[in-house]
Scaffold this active site. Structure first.
Site, short mmCIF file in Angstrom:
data_model
loop_
_atom_site.label_atom_id
_atom_site.label_comp_id
_atom_site.label_asym_id
_atom_site.label_seq_id
_atom_site.Cartn_x
_atom_site.Cartn_y
_atom_site.Cartn_z
N SER A 1 0.86 -1.35 0.09
CA SER A 1 0.00 0.08 -0.12
C SER A 1 0.83 1.29 0.00
O SER A 1 0.72 2.13 0.86
CB SER A 1 -1.04 0.13 1.05
OG SER A 1 -1.77 -1.11 1.02
N ARG B 1 6.96 6.46 -4.70
CA ARG B 1 7.68 6.93 -3.22
C ARG B 1 7.23 6.44 -2.27
O ARG B 1 5.85 5.60 -1.98
CB ARG B 1 7.41 8.56 -3.42
CG ARG B 1 6.15 8.65 -2.89
CD ARG B 1 5.79 10.18 -2.70
NE ARG B 1 4.17 10.47 -2.38
CZ ARG B 1 3.57 10.76 -3.55
NH1 ARG B 1 3.95 10.53 -4.75
NH2 ARG B 1 2.16 10.78 -3.07
N ASP C 1 -4.20 -2.04 0.07
CA ASP C 1 -5.23 -2.57 0.88
C ASP C 1 -6.72 -2.20 0.67
O ASP C 1 -7.75 -2.88 0.87
CB ASP C 1 -4.78 -2.21 2.31
CG ASP C 1 -4.79 -0.68 2.34
OD1 ASP C 1 -4.51 0.07 1.45
OD2 ASP C 1 -4.09 -0.14 3.80
#
Length: 496
Positions: free
Chosen positions: A176, A191, A229
């Site tokens: 996630s 990132r 998620d």
């Protein structure tokens, strides 16, 4: 001083213990305090700042819809609307054994999920704590750790007879963090977030890195899908409750996912997907209204939080509704009143002047304090901040907590309403699977979302029902792996 007898104690989510007090005499501690009338005057000012009218909410919903549309039309938009390459809903007939691995912010979770069809499943799982060092050391080492944990988990389940030796099972990988995906088993990390900083990972395909580690440690698992998620939550919740159309996370972060027609996603037109095929979209909607700040009702406290954050200008929506920031909003208001000489005169306030010292869990406790004297609030201020409070001040703090949290819930309702309105779900109604610490633990958060939906849509708003979602990163990830394997085995979009 007022006499106190420490009576009971409350354990906070952080594990800290908070003594609660009985109090025999009120307001006779000789310190100057704000009066009830003065506090009521201040409260009116904050009510004006933090109250969202139905009309304002509807304007936000329209702007939100435009942002969602823009994200589907073009790459590189503020709300990125990421196609997940999860095609369509689960049938509920998915069966078999699958691994699910979830690289979370604090734990690595490894699961063996047995799907039994008819929305039923069994799960066996282990959690492995991630140290702060592991989050910062070389990325390949991090994936080696994931592979080693999965291998240990598989070995222990072979011993117990749950898994056959050398049986290669499909694996769903929940990751996630923002990734660029052009197919379901590939994702380039854009990132790190959530405190990770592992070098040599950003700009690389995390599935390839994980596969390398699995091969190195001879782990009998085949990574077939990479999901976040929120997408997993959408799929798992629909598997169990097929009326589900949207999934949301309201916790330290916030996000939503829903199912979109491929024909309504102009930016992937070149993939030549059947326009009526459905693809799950990971909205990443915490970024709504970032940079321009044209639509959300930011107060000066929100602007301070934004400007002192590690990513100023970004995640504008998230900064108004996430559990990471609600306590800080309240703390900034209290500090302003200290500076104005309204609160805590003659007391040492250095502890409450520390940024982020006021946990959102405190707001939750303040709102759920059942005592007339608000003894829980006495406890919070005296135990954590060494501050004396009067009943009038405590009632004021509680009312402030409610204003801040209610605004967060009503803004959350605006996000849900934007998807509902865009997809025309209002008349038929739909279920929204919701997860995250705010939704699950904050008193009245769900009720305030429902109240917000009715303020936006009128009576029909009752057709939109949120409920506690199914486990997205375990069950959801396994179901996505099952759906993907079945789709590719059938030769449907095998390259996506």
């Amino acid at each position: 001083m007022a006499s106190r007898r420490g009576s009971a104690s409350v354990v906070l989510p952080s594990g800290q213990t908070l003594p609660s007090y009985t109090r025999s005499s009120e307001d006779d501690d000789g310190l100057p305090h704000a009066t009830k009338k003065k506090m009521a005057d201040h409260l009116r000012k904050y009510e004006a700042l933090f109250t969202l009218t139905p009309q304002r909410m509807r304007i936000i919903v329209e702007a939100f819809k435009e942002s969602l549309e823009l994200g589907l039309a073009k790459f590189g938009q503020v709300v990125p609307m990421i196609p997940t390459y999860v095609f369509g809903w689960p049938t509920g007939k998915e069966t078999g054994k699958y691994y699910a691995v979830d690289l979370g912010g604090t734990n690595l979770r490894v699961c063996l999920v047995t799907l039994q069809g008819d929305g039923k499943f069994e799960i066996t799982q282990s959690k492995y704590r991630l140290s702060e060092e592991q989050k910062q050391e070389d990325g390949q080492k991090l994936f080696d750790f994931c592979a080693e944990c999965l291998k240990a988990f598989i070995d222990s389940n072979i011993e117990s007879g749950l898994i056959e030796k050398d049986q290669i099972l499909p694996l769903g990988f929940t990751f996630s963090y923002p990734c660029a995906q052009d197919r379901i088993d590939h994702g380039v990390l854009i990132r790190w977030t959530k405190g990770f900083g592992a070098p040599n990972t950003e700009g690389r395909d995390v599935v390839e890195m994980f596969r390398n580690s699995l091969a190195k440690h001879s782990v009998p698992a085949d990574v077939v899908a990479l999901t976040c998620d929120t997408t997993g939550t959408l799929i798992a919740s629909h598997y169990v409750n097929p009326k589900t159309r949207i999934a949301c996370i309201f916790g330290t972060g916030c996000n939503a996912a829903y199912m979109e027609r491929a024909g309504d996603i102009p930016k992937i037109a070149d993939l030549r997907i059947d326009p009526d095929a459905e693809i799950a979209i990971n909205c990443e909607w915490g970024a709504f209204d970032s940079f321009e700040h044209e639509n959300l009702p930011r107060t000066k406290y929100d602007i301070i939080i934004d400007e002192t954050s590690n990513k100023p200008g970004e995640q504008a929506f998230e900064k108004l509704i996430s559990g990471r920031y609600l306590g800080e909003i309240l703390r900034l208001i209290i500090c302003e009143l200290i500076d104005e000489g309204v609160l805590f005169l003659g007391q040492n306030t250095y502890k409450i002047e520390i940024p982020y010292s006021f946990d959102t869990a405190f707001l939750s406790l303040m709102e759920s304090d059942p005592t007339d004297e608000l003894l829980m609030i006495i406890g919070i201020f005296s135990h954590f901040f060494a501050l004396e409070t009067t009943l009038a001040e405590r009632q004021f703090f509680r009312a402030l907590a409610k204003l801040v949290a209610r605004r967060a819930a009503r803004l959350s309702a605006c996000g849900i309403a934007a998807i509902v309105s865009k997809m025309n779900y209002l008349d038929e109604g739909c279920y929204v699977g919701a997860d995250g610490s705010l939704y699950n633990k904050y008193p009245m958060f769900a009720e305030r979302i429902h109240e917000g939906l009715q303020d936006i849509f009128g009576e029909k708003g009752k057709n939109i029902v949120t409920y506690h979602a199914e486990d997205g990163s375990g069950i959801g990830s396994a179901i996505v792996a099952a759906m993907t394997k079945a789709r590719r085995d059938a030769g449907i979009y095998p390259n996506l």
